[in-house]
Design a protein around this motif. Structure first.
Motif, PDB file in Angstrom:
ATOM      1  N   LEU A 103      13.259  -4.845  14.271  1.00 51.84           N
ATOM      2  CA  LEU A 103      12.056  -4.350  13.598  1.00 51.84           C
ATOM      3  C   LEU A 103      10.795  -4.875  14.262  1.00 51.84           C
ATOM      4  O   LEU A 103       9.820  -4.132  14.447  1.00 51.84           O
ATOM      5  CB  LEU A 103      12.073  -4.736  12.121  1.00 51.84           C
ATOM      6  CG  LEU A 103      10.835  -4.292  11.323  1.00 51.84           C
ATOM      7  CD1 LEU A 103      10.762  -2.770  11.249  1.00 51.84           C
ATOM      8  CD2 LEU A 103      10.839  -4.895   9.923  1.00 51.84           C
ATOM      9  N   ALA A 139       8.084  -2.478  15.793  1.00 53.06           N
ATOM     10  CA  ALA A 139       6.971  -2.395  14.841  1.00 53.06           C
ATOM     11  C   ALA A 139       5.750  -1.651  15.373  1.00 53.06           C
ATOM     12  O   ALA A 139       5.219  -0.769  14.683  1.00 53.06           O
ATOM     13  CB  ALA A 139       6.578  -3.796  14.368  1.00 53.06           C
ATOM     14  N   MET A 175       4.603   1.671  13.408  1.00 48.04           N
ATOM     15  CA  MET A 175       3.300   1.683  12.755  1.00 48.04           C
ATOM     16  C   MET A 175       2.429   2.808  13.295  1.00 48.04           C
ATOM     17  O   MET A 175       1.696   3.453  12.547  1.00 48.04           O
ATOM     18  CB  MET A 175       2.625   0.321  12.923  1.00 48.04           C
ATOM     19  CG  MET A 175       3.340  -0.806  12.171  1.00 48.04           C
ATOM     20  SD  MET A 175       2.812  -2.477  12.644  1.00 48.04           S
ATOM     21  CE  MET A 175       1.198  -2.547  11.879  1.00 48.04           C
ATOM     22  N   ILE A 225       1.915   3.152   8.994  1.00 52.98           N
ATOM     23  CA  ILE A 225       2.091   1.925   8.208  1.00 52.98           C
ATOM     24  C   ILE A 225       1.074   0.885   8.662  1.00 52.98           C
ATOM     25  O   ILE A 225       0.886   0.660   9.864  1.00 52.98           O
ATOM     26  CB  ILE A 225       3.531   1.394   8.366  1.00 52.98           C
ATOM     27  CG1 ILE A 225       4.524   2.337   7.672  1.00 52.98           C
ATOM     28  CG2 ILE A 225       3.668  -0.012   7.804  1.00 52.98           C
ATOM     29  CD1 ILE A 225       5.986   1.996   7.909  1.00 52.98           C
ATOM     30  N   LYS A 284      -0.824  -3.078   8.702  1.00 55.05           N
ATOM     31  CA  LYS A 284      -0.338  -4.460   8.869  1.00 55.05           C
ATOM     32  C   LYS A 284       0.051  -5.058   7.528  1.00 55.05           C
ATOM     33  O   LYS A 284       1.056  -5.792   7.423  1.00 55.05           O
ATOM     34  CB  LYS A 284      -1.414  -5.322   9.529  1.00 55.05           C
ATOM     35  CG  LYS A 284      -1.640  -5.056  10.993  1.00 55.05           C
ATOM     36  CD  LYS A 284      -2.549  -6.127  11.571  1.00 55.05           C
ATOM     37  CE  LYS A 284      -2.896  -5.820  13.021  1.00 55.05           C
ATOM     38  NZ  LYS A 284      -3.763  -4.609  13.134  1.00 55.05           N
ATOM     39  N   GLN A 340       1.128  -3.452   4.857  1.00 54.14           N
ATOM     40  CA  GLN A 340       2.395  -2.842   4.454  1.00 54.14           C
ATOM     41  C   GLN A 340       3.554  -3.378   5.290  1.00 54.14           C
ATOM     42  O   GLN A 340       4.654  -3.596   4.776  1.00 54.14           O
ATOM     43  CB  GLN A 340       2.300  -1.317   4.585  1.00 54.14           C
ATOM     44  CG  GLN A 340       1.374  -0.671   3.558  1.00 54.14           C
ATOM     45  CD  GLN A 340       1.078   0.784   3.859  1.00 54.14           C
ATOM     46  OE1 GLN A 340       1.220   1.242   4.995  1.00 54.14           O
ATOM     47  NE2 GLN A 340       0.653   1.531   2.843  1.00 54.14           N
ATOM     48  N   TYR A 341       3.290  -3.600   6.580  1.00 52.69           N
ATOM     49  CA  TYR A 341       4.315  -4.191   7.438  1.00 52.69           C
ATOM     50  C   TYR A 341       4.701  -5.581   6.947  1.00 52.69           C
ATOM     51  O   TYR A 341       5.878  -5.960   6.952  1.00 52.69           O
ATOM     52  CB  TYR A 341       3.812  -4.264   8.887  1.00 52.69           C
ATOM     53  CG  TYR A 341       4.760  -4.969   9.835  1.00 52.69           C
ATOM     54  CD1 TYR A 341       5.959  -4.377  10.217  1.00 52.69           C
ATOM     55  CD2 TYR A 341       4.458  -6.234  10.333  1.00 52.69           C
ATOM     56  CE1 TYR A 341       6.826  -5.023  11.095  1.00 52.69           C
ATOM     57  CE2 TYR A 341       5.313  -6.889  11.201  1.00 52.69           C
ATOM     58  CZ  TYR A 341       6.501  -6.276  11.580  1.00 52.69           C
ATOM     59  OH  TYR A 341       7.360  -6.935  12.431  1.00 52.69           O
ATOM     60  N   SER A 342       3.705  -6.345   6.491  1.00 52.36           N
ATOM     61  CA  SER A 342       4.014  -7.682   5.977  1.00 52.36           C
ATOM     62  C   SER A 342       4.891  -7.608   4.733  1.00 52.36           C
ATOM     63  O   SER A 342       5.735  -8.475   4.505  1.00 52.36           O
ATOM     64  CB  SER A 342       2.721  -8.453   5.665  1.00 52.36           C
ATOM     65  OG  SER A 342       2.089  -7.975   4.488  1.00 52.36           O
ATOM     66  N   ILE A 384       7.121  -5.188   4.206  1.00 46.93           N
ATOM     67  CA  ILE A 384       8.454  -4.837   4.721  1.00 46.93           C
ATOM     68  C   ILE A 384       9.175  -6.102   5.185  1.00 46.93           C
ATOM     69  O   ILE A 384      10.345  -6.338   4.851  1.00 46.93           O
ATOM     70  CB  ILE A 384       8.342  -3.822   5.883  1.00 46.93           C
ATOM     71  CG1 ILE A 384       7.776  -2.500   5.385  1.00 46.93           C
ATOM     72  CG2 ILE A 384       9.711  -3.591   6.532  1.00 46.93           C
ATOM     73  CD1 ILE A 384       7.391  -1.544   6.512  1.00 46.93           C
ATOM     74  N   TRP A 400       7.018   2.938   4.291  1.00 50.87           N
ATOM     75  CA  TRP A 400       7.141   1.480   4.202  1.00 50.87           C
ATOM     76  C   TRP A 400       8.015   1.081   3.028  1.00 50.87           C
ATOM     77  O   TRP A 400       8.732   0.081   3.090  1.00 50.87           O
ATOM     78  CB  TRP A 400       5.761   0.824   4.134  1.00 50.87           C
ATOM     79  CG  TRP A 400       5.044   0.895   2.805  1.00 50.87           C
ATOM     80  CD1 TRP A 400       4.128   1.815   2.419  1.00 50.87           C
ATOM     81  CD2 TRP A 400       5.186  -0.017   1.708  1.00 50.87           C
ATOM     82  NE1 TRP A 400       3.681   1.551   1.148  1.00 50.87           N
ATOM     83  CE2 TRP A 400       4.318   0.420   0.681  1.00 50.87           C
ATOM     84  CE3 TRP A 400       5.960  -1.155   1.477  1.00 50.87           C
ATOM     85  CZ2 TRP A 400       4.198  -0.235  -0.540  1.00 50.87           C
ATOM     86  CZ3 TRP A 400       5.849  -1.823   0.262  1.00 50.87           C
ATOM     87  CH2 TRP A 400       4.972  -1.359  -0.728  1.00 50.87           C
ATOM     88  N   ARG A 457      15.434  -3.198   4.461  1.00 52.39           N
ATOM     89  CA  ARG A 457      15.314  -4.596   4.891  1.00 52.39           C
ATOM     90  C   ARG A 457      15.817  -5.545   3.815  1.00 52.39           C
ATOM     91  O   ARG A 457      16.381  -6.600   4.117  1.00 52.39           O
ATOM     92  CB  ARG A 457      13.857  -4.937   5.224  1.00 52.39           C
ATOM     93  CG  ARG A 457      13.270  -4.196   6.399  1.00 52.39           C
ATOM     94  CD  ARG A 457      14.005  -4.391   7.682  1.00 52.39           C
ATOM     95  NE  ARG A 457      13.793  -5.693   8.284  1.00 52.39           N
ATOM     96  CZ  ARG A 457      14.297  -6.053   9.461  1.00 52.39           C
ATOM     97  NH1 ARG A 457      15.049  -5.218  10.151  1.00 52.39           N
ATOM     98  NH2 ARG A 457      14.072  -7.250   9.956  1.00 52.39           N
ATOM     99  N   TRP A 499       6.130 -11.628  14.347  1.00 47.83           N
ATOM    100  CA  TRP A 499       4.707 -11.445  14.599  1.00 47.83           C
ATOM    101  C   TRP A 499       4.294 -11.581  16.058  1.00 47.83           C
ATOM    102  O   TRP A 499       3.268 -11.032  16.461  1.00 47.83           O
ATOM    103  CB  TRP A 499       3.900 -12.436  13.756  1.00 47.83           C
ATOM    104  CG  TRP A 499       3.902 -12.079  12.301  1.00 47.83           C
ATOM    105  CD1 TRP A 499       4.673 -12.644  11.322  1.00 47.83           C
ATOM    106  CD2 TRP A 499       3.123 -11.074  11.651  1.00 47.83           C
ATOM    107  NE1 TRP A 499       4.411 -12.055  10.107  1.00 47.83           N
ATOM    108  CE2 TRP A 499       3.460 -11.080  10.278  1.00 47.83           C
ATOM    109  CE3 TRP A 499       2.165 -10.170  12.095  1.00 47.83           C
ATOM    110  CZ2 TRP A 499       2.886 -10.223   9.358  1.00 47.83           C
ATOM    111  CZ3 TRP A 499       1.584  -9.305  11.180  1.00 47.83           C
ATOM    112  CH2 TRP A 499       1.941  -9.339   9.823  1.00 47.83           C
TER     113      TRP A 499
END
Length: 428
Positions: free
Chosen positions: A29, A33, A37, A42, A44, A46-48, A50, A98, A105, A248
């Motif tokens: 992922l 990412a 994205m 999506i 950042k 929303q990614y956090s 996930i 997301w 996930r 990250w």
């Protein structure tokens, strides 16, 4: 049936294989990412969420999976978990929101949390105490090796077809690994290829006072022990580094260092290669001190402290402007983190009974992933405002505090004297 020399190392190789795939799947992922994205919109934040869904499920799942493995056995328990996380990984390919990714996930995180408890359970079952640190370091190498293989494999899958194809490939590997584990793993009492000489060597080198096969596992009893508190707090402070590198750093490379997808494939694997070396270093450095008269527990604490000092160099990522120097510093951080992570994880097998080692390891893992989860949420909320620099500075300090905690809380268990363990001919 022909006996195999050093059969215990075949078992740890099997653990390494499935651990490699475990971490390849979870790291996929982070590599995909930027593409996901861009394709789905999506954000950042929303990614956090996930990433947090995985981390929360992984945190909750570790003590549950540890207890499951202690209860039904590592053979069946680990196989079921690998099969489930393989299906969940493939499931990433059929969702483009997301929320859908967060659900996949979550399922993946809960089942993947079995990896470290299963590995430590295998080590405690198959290895004498003096080899336990090296065996732990070798199987934990699978975590960084899987993460190292993910960037080139996932990037190739994306360039060849799509980001969805990348998750189909990685998930299918987990399903195959589950079948292989169930077909090949054996406990020592059931391993027909294990020689009697090696069986006696393993048994003689293990602590009899940690053997309590009929005693019921009590999570409450474990959590009240100061040794558990020491391991749990140290892992809480240490694991944000691994979460940052895994989830990250690819984004940091794109947004701060301005790397392309090809450059990510070229450089993101380097911290994980160094992490592999750190896993080996942890086991061998601890053995170096242990062979020279330092107690088993103190040899691990000394090794953790050395690695914590090395880890402070990652803080300089916050001030360097050369992208290649940043890659080098993050790679040193990967080395130091896995060096200290392997020894603090091995402490679980040194300090807890065989029938509770997976449960204790899972509970300590929950502490570790709580640290990852909280740190991830802070990054997601504030990185857009303050950048990545302050977070790298924090990572430079956390493990030094963790070393102080280990020296303060951990109390060595005084074992009754026992005869020296027999030596295998192959060990000379």
């Amino acid at each position: 049936m022909k006996k195999l020399k050093n059969f215990r190392w075949y078992m740890i190789a099997l653990v390494v294989l499935i651990t490699v795939i475990n971490y390849l799947d979870r790291t996929a992922l982070g590599v995909a990412a930027p593409t996901i994205m861009d394709a789905t919109g999506i954000t950042k934040e929303q990614y956090s969420w996930i990433v947090s869904a995985f981390q929360l499920a992984y945190t909750i799942g570790q003590p549950v999976m540890g207890y499951l493995i202690d209860t039904i056995g590592v053979k069946l328990g680990f196989a079921l978990c690998a099969f489930i996380w393989g299906l969940a990984t493939v499931g990433h390919a059929v969702t483009g929101t997301w929320q859908g990714l967060a659900i996949m996930r979550g399922i993946m995180g809960f089942s993947e949390s079995s990896a470290i408890p299963a590995g430590i359970k295998t080590v405690s079952t198959w290895f004498p105490a003096k080899e336990r640190g090296i065996a732990t370091g070798i199987f934990i190498m699978g975590t960084s090796l899987g993460a190292m293989l993910a960037p080139p494999l996932i990037a190739w899958c994306i360039m060849f077809h799509s980001w969805q194809f990348a998750f189909i490939v990685s998930g299918s590997l987990a399903i195959m690994a589950a079948i292989m584990w169930y077909a090949c793993y054996r406990d020592p009492k059931d391993a027909r290829r294990l020689s009697e000489e090696e069986r006696l060597y393993i048994e003689a080198g293990q602590e009899a006072y940690l053997d309590a096969p009929k005693e019921k596992v009590s999570a409450l009893k474990i959590i009240r022990q100061r040794n558990f508190m020491g391991i749990g707090i140290a892992r809480f402070l240490a694991d944000p580094a691994w979460g940052t590198i895994s989830f990250w750093v690819p984004i940091f490379f794109v947004e701060t260092l301005h790397f392309s997808l090809k450059e990510i494939a070229m450089f993101v694997w380097m911290p994980f290669l160094m992490a592999d070396l750190g896993c080996l270093a942890g086991g061998f450095v601890a053995k170096f001190f242990n062979d020279r008269g330092v107690s088993l527990v103190n040899s691990r604490r000394i090794t953790f402290t050395i690695a914590a000092v090395i880890m402070t160099t990652i803080g300089f990522v916050s001030i360097v402007t050369n992208p290649y120097l940043a890659v080098m510093l993050i790679s040193i951080g990967g080395f130091a983190h896995q060096m200290l992570s392997s020894v603090v994880t091995a402490l679980g097998a040194d300090l807890f009974k065989k029938n509770e080692v997976a449960t204790a390891t899972g509970m300590a893992g929950a502490c570790a992933w709580s640290g990852q989860l909280i740190f991830n949420l802070f990054i997601g909320a504030f990185v857009g405002v303050i950048g990545f620099g302050p977070f790298f500075i924090a990572l430079a300090v956390f493990d030094v505090i963790g070393a102080v905690v280990l020296w303060t809380f951990i109390k060595e268990i005084k074992a009754p004297a026992k005869p020296d363990a027999p030596q295998l001919a192959t060990d000379h």
